[in-house]
Every structure is written in structure tokens, then in C-alpha cells.
Design an enzyme around this catalytic site. Structure first.
Site, PDB file in Angstrom:
ATOM      1  N   GLY A  48       0.666  -1.114  -0.098  1.00 16.59           N
ATOM      2  CA  GLY A  48       0.013   0.046   0.061  1.00 16.59           C
ATOM      3  C   GLY A  48       0.883   1.422   0.040  1.00 16.59           C
ATOM      4  O   GLY A  48       0.287   2.195   0.099  1.00 16.59           O
ATOM      5  N   GLU A  84       7.421  -6.514  -7.984  1.00 12.95           N
ATOM      6  CA  GLU A  84       7.270  -7.551  -7.050  1.00 12.95           C
ATOM      7  C   GLU A  84       7.363  -8.911  -7.654  1.00 12.95           C
ATOM      8  O   GLU A  84       6.556  -9.826  -7.670  1.00 12.95           O
ATOM      9  CB  GLU A  84       6.003  -7.475  -5.957  1.00 12.95           C
ATOM     10  CG  GLU A  84       5.674  -6.108  -5.459  1.00 12.95           C
ATOM     11  CD  GLU A  84       5.548  -6.269  -3.846  1.00 12.95           C
ATOM     12  OE1 GLU A  84       6.000  -7.224  -3.374  1.00 12.95           O
ATOM     13  OE2 GLU A  84       4.979  -5.422  -3.301  1.00 12.95           O
ATOM     14  N   GLY A  91       2.597   2.501  -2.419  1.00  8.29           N
ATOM     15  CA  GLY A  91       2.537   3.256  -3.638  1.00  8.29           C
ATOM     16  C   GLY A  91       3.522   2.719  -4.696  1.00  8.29           C
ATOM     17  O   GLY A  91       3.551   3.275  -5.728  1.00  8.29           O
ATOM     18  N   LYS A  92       4.215   1.582  -4.403  1.00  2.00           N
ATOM     19  CA  LYS A  92       4.981   0.911  -5.528  1.00  2.00           C
ATOM     20  C   LYS A  92       4.576   0.768  -6.747  1.00  2.00           C
ATOM     21  O   LYS A  92       4.892   1.076  -7.747  1.00  2.00           O
ATOM     22  CB  LYS A  92       5.785  -0.320  -4.580  1.00  2.00           C
ATOM     23  CG  LYS A  92       6.404   0.000  -3.341  1.00  2.00           C
ATOM     24  CD  LYS A  92       7.059  -1.536  -3.082  1.00  2.00           C
ATOM     25  CE  LYS A  92       6.222  -2.772  -2.742  1.00  2.00           C
ATOM     26  NZ  LYS A  92       5.055  -2.249  -1.882  1.00  2.00           N
ATOM     27  N   SER A  93       3.549   0.028  -6.642  1.00  2.27           N
ATOM     28  CA  SER A  93       2.701  -0.307  -8.166  1.00  2.27           C
ATOM     29  C   SER A  93       2.134   0.807  -8.697  1.00  2.27           C
ATOM     30  O   SER A  93       2.504   0.894  -9.800  1.00  2.27           O
ATOM     31  CB  SER A  93       1.496  -1.399  -7.917  1.00  2.27           C
ATOM     32  OG  SER A  93       1.984  -2.670  -7.498  1.00  2.27           O
ATOM     33  N   THR A  94       1.754   2.002  -7.924  1.00 10.22           N
ATOM     34  CA  THR A  94       1.328   3.079  -8.628  1.00 10.22           C
ATOM     35  C   THR A  94       2.207   3.893  -9.253  1.00 10.22           C
ATOM     36  O   THR A  94       2.158   4.178 -10.530  1.00 10.22           O
ATOM     37  CB  THR A  94       0.610   4.008  -7.715  1.00 10.22           C
ATOM     38  OG1 THR A  94      -0.543   3.420  -6.940  1.00 10.22           O
ATOM     39  CG2 THR A  94       0.229   5.268  -8.088  1.00 10.22           C
TER      40      THR A  94
HETATM   41  N1  LIG Z   1      -6.650   2.014  -9.145  1.00 12.39           N
HETATM   42  C1  LIG Z   1      -6.851   2.320  -8.018  1.00 12.39           C
HETATM   43  N2  LIG Z   1      -7.983   3.096  -7.484  1.00 12.39           N
HETATM   44  C2  LIG Z   1      -7.779   3.476  -6.091  1.00 12.39           C
HETATM   45  N3  LIG Z   1      -6.786   3.539  -5.232  1.00 12.39           N
HETATM   46  C3  LIG Z   1      -5.654   2.817  -5.584  1.00 12.39           C
HETATM   47  C4  LIG Z   1      -5.681   2.264  -7.049  1.00 12.39           C
HETATM   48  N4  LIG Z   1      -4.588   1.590  -6.808  1.00 12.39           N
HETATM   49  C5  LIG Z   1      -3.876   1.694  -5.902  1.00 12.39           C
HETATM   50  N5  LIG Z   1      -4.566   2.598  -5.010  1.00 12.39           N
HETATM   51  C6  LIG Z   1      -4.382   3.050  -3.554  1.00 12.39           C
HETATM   52  O1  LIG Z   1      -3.103   3.475  -3.452  1.00 12.39           O
HETATM   53  C7  LIG Z   1      -2.244   3.155  -2.451  1.00 12.39           C
HETATM   54  C8  LIG Z   1      -1.001   2.397  -2.951  1.00 12.39           C
HETATM   55  O2  LIG Z   1      -1.116   1.400  -3.794  1.00 12.39           O
HETATM   56  P1  LIG Z   1      -0.146   0.497  -4.503  1.00 12.39           P
HETATM   57  O3  LIG Z   1       0.595   1.473  -5.207  1.00 12.39           O
HETATM   58  O4  LIG Z   1      -0.819  -0.774  -5.170  1.00 12.39           O
HETATM   59  O5  LIG Z   1       0.798   0.215  -3.390  1.00 12.39           O
HETATM   60  P2  LIG Z   1       1.897  -1.134  -3.178  1.00 12.39           P
HETATM   61  O6  LIG Z   1       2.177  -1.487  -4.707  1.00 12.39           O
HETATM   62  O7  LIG Z   1       3.093  -0.366  -2.654  1.00 12.39           O
HETATM   63  O8  LIG Z   1       1.287  -2.119  -2.353  1.00 12.39           O
HETATM   64  C9  LIG Z   1      -3.110   2.011  -1.761  1.00 12.39           C
HETATM   65  O9  LIG Z   1      -3.813   2.900  -0.625  1.00 12.39           O
HETATM   66  C10 LIG Z   1      -4.137   1.723  -2.738  1.00 12.39           C
HETATM   67  O10 LIG Z   1      -5.181   1.171  -2.256  1.00 12.39           O
HETATM   68 MG   LIG Z   2       2.046  -3.502  -5.541  1.00 11.98          MG
END
Ligand SMILES: Nc1ncnc2c1ncn2[C@@H]1O[C@H](COP(=O)(O)OP(=O)(O)O)[C@@H](O)[C@H]1O
Ligand SMILES: [Mg+2]
Length: 233
Positions: free
Chosen positions: A41, A158, A43-46
């Protein structure tokens, strides 16, 4: 000039009242292997999806070789992206690789297929469909597809999740061998720093969408990550 330059990058999803990524700055130079760490959570994937052009930023820019990726088509054609599964379960391993190269207009790289399958240890499975493969085999196939057209820059989100320690080691060795022979750049994420230590020359950490720079020698700043590793030994 850096290969990838991220300037004040922010992303807020409409559904949320918080930023998933906030004012992130990062430069990745040729030859850099950057580990992106942070809890689930963070923000890595974002961040990686923004770099891969899967999302449009709320604000900020990403430049690749000096050009804004969001204003230029085909700019990521030499970037290998492994964020979500990249193969089709109903095609054989070989067909998947051929299909990928056909779709991307890269038929010239078909000569690489046998070598890549050797590298990821899937030669014997080349005429099998991945639908019933183990998780490790699926990850190795994804990696084969990402590497077959010899990308200059790799984005891996990941890649070790769900693998047992042997699978992690296997994937690491494939990547290490690949990196050693080429002057490529890479950003690779994990929620466990210990998995990335042997391959990365730099680490950055995300916490609640914000970037923290860390030095690999600076164990104290790595806090919990190194503590976890030491406890495991
Ligand atoms: N498509 C989306 N719509 C709404 N919220 C999102 C979406 N993708 C990610 N989030 C939120 O953004 C935050 C970062 O998520 P993410 O980048 O997936 O983290 P990580 O990859 O580090 O686990 C989290 O709170 C997640 O719920
Ligand atoms: Mg991720």
C-alpha cells in the site's frame, strides 16, 4: 543525462481522498539497478504503473531519455515491463513468445527465443501451455517474454511475490546473469528488501506515497527491513 527522470510526480485516484503517490522525484541512470521498497500500500505499483504509462499522473512528469513519456508515442518500445501477467494461458510457451514479438513488430528477435528459454529453464516446456504451470514457472515465462526483445530498461513489480525461497533464488540468478552482460537499467520493487540486496546498487523507499532516499550502507535508516532480515538468519 539520466535515462529516467521523475519530476514531482503525484497520483490521486478519484475514489480516494489521499494521494497514492506524492511529489516523487527520482533519477535512474544507465546501469542503475534500483530497488523500490515499501510496505503493502506504500505506492510501489502506482509509481511503476505511471512509469509504464498505465496511469496518467495527477501532476508531475516522467522523462525517458529526455522526453516526456506522456506526450510521446512508442517511447517505451525498448522498455521491458512486468507488472501484471504478460502471457496467455491457452498458448504454448513458444507461441506466447512469438505472439509477443509479432504484436510488437519485433519479429527480428525470434532468434532469441531458444536462448531465452534456456536462460529461464523452460526449454522442455516450450510446447506446453502455461495454464497449469507452477507459480515459479509462470514468473519465469513472464520474465522470458520481458527479456526476449532485449530491453534497455526493465520495470519489474514484485516479481518474487508468491515464490518459495528456491524460486526467488532462481529468478534472482536469471536477472543477475542478464544484468552482468548488459549495461541496462532496472527498477524492481519488493516489500522485502532482503530479496533485492544481491542485485540492486541503489535503493529507494516509499512510505504512504512519499519517497525516502536510503543508502545501502545505512542500515539504521532501513530499520525494520534489515531487522527482519537479521532475525531470519
Ligand atoms: N486503481 C486504484 N484506485 C484507487 N486506489 C488505488 C488504486 N491503485 C492503488 N490504490 C491505492 O493507492 C495506495 C497505493 O497502492 P499501491 O501502489 O498498489 O501500493 P503497493 O504496490 O506499494 O502495495 C493504496 O492505498 C491503494 O489502495
Ligand atoms: Mg504493488
Amino acid at each position: 543525462m539520466s535515462t529516467l527522470k521523475i519530476n514531482n510526480l503525484s497520483k490521486k485516484f478519484r475514489a480516494n481522498d489521499f494521494y497514492s503517490l506524492e511529489d516523487v522525484n527520482l533519477e535512474i541512470n544507465a546501469g542503475d539497478i534500483v530497488g523500490l521498497v515499501g510496505r503493502n500500500g506504500a505506492g510501489k505499483s502506482t509509481l511503476l504503473k505511471l512509469i509504464a504509462k498505465s496511469y496518467i499522473p495527477t501532476s508531475g512528469t516522467v522523462e525517458y531519455n529526455g522526453k516526456n513519456i506522456f506526450n510521446n508515442d512508442y517511447i517505451l518500445k525498448n522498455v521491458g515491463i512486468m507488472i501484471e501477467p504478460v502471457f496467455y494461458p491457452y498458448m504454448t510457451v513458444k507461441e506466447n513468445l512469438e505472439f509477443y514479438l509479432d504484436v510488437h513488430g519485433k519479429k527480428g528477435f525470434k532468434k532469441n527465443i531458444d536462448n531465452i528459454l534456456e536462460l529461464v529453464d523452460l526449454v522442455k516446456k516450450k510446447n506446453n501451455k502455461p495454464e497449469n504451470f507452477s507459480f515459479g514457472m509462470k514468473q519465469r515465462l513472464s520474465l522470458a517474454i520481458v527479456l526476449v526483445d532485449e530491453p534497455d530498461f526493465l520495470i519489474l513489480d514484485e516479481p518474487f511475490v508468491g515464490l518459495d525461497p528456491y524460486g526467488v533464488q532462481e529468478l534472482l540468478e536469471i536477472l543477475q546473469g542478464w544484468v552482468k552482460e548488459r549495461n541496462i537499467s532496472m527498477i524492481i520493487s519488493s516489500h522485502q528488501l532482503s530479496e533485492l540486496e544481491s542485485i540492486c546498487n541503489r535503493f529507494v523507499m516509499l512510505e504512504h506515497g512519499k519517497m525516502k532516499n536510503i543508502q545501502v550502507e545505512d542500515e539504521q535508516n532501513l530499520g525494520q527491513y534489515f531487522t527482519e532480515r537479521k532475525e531470519k538468519k
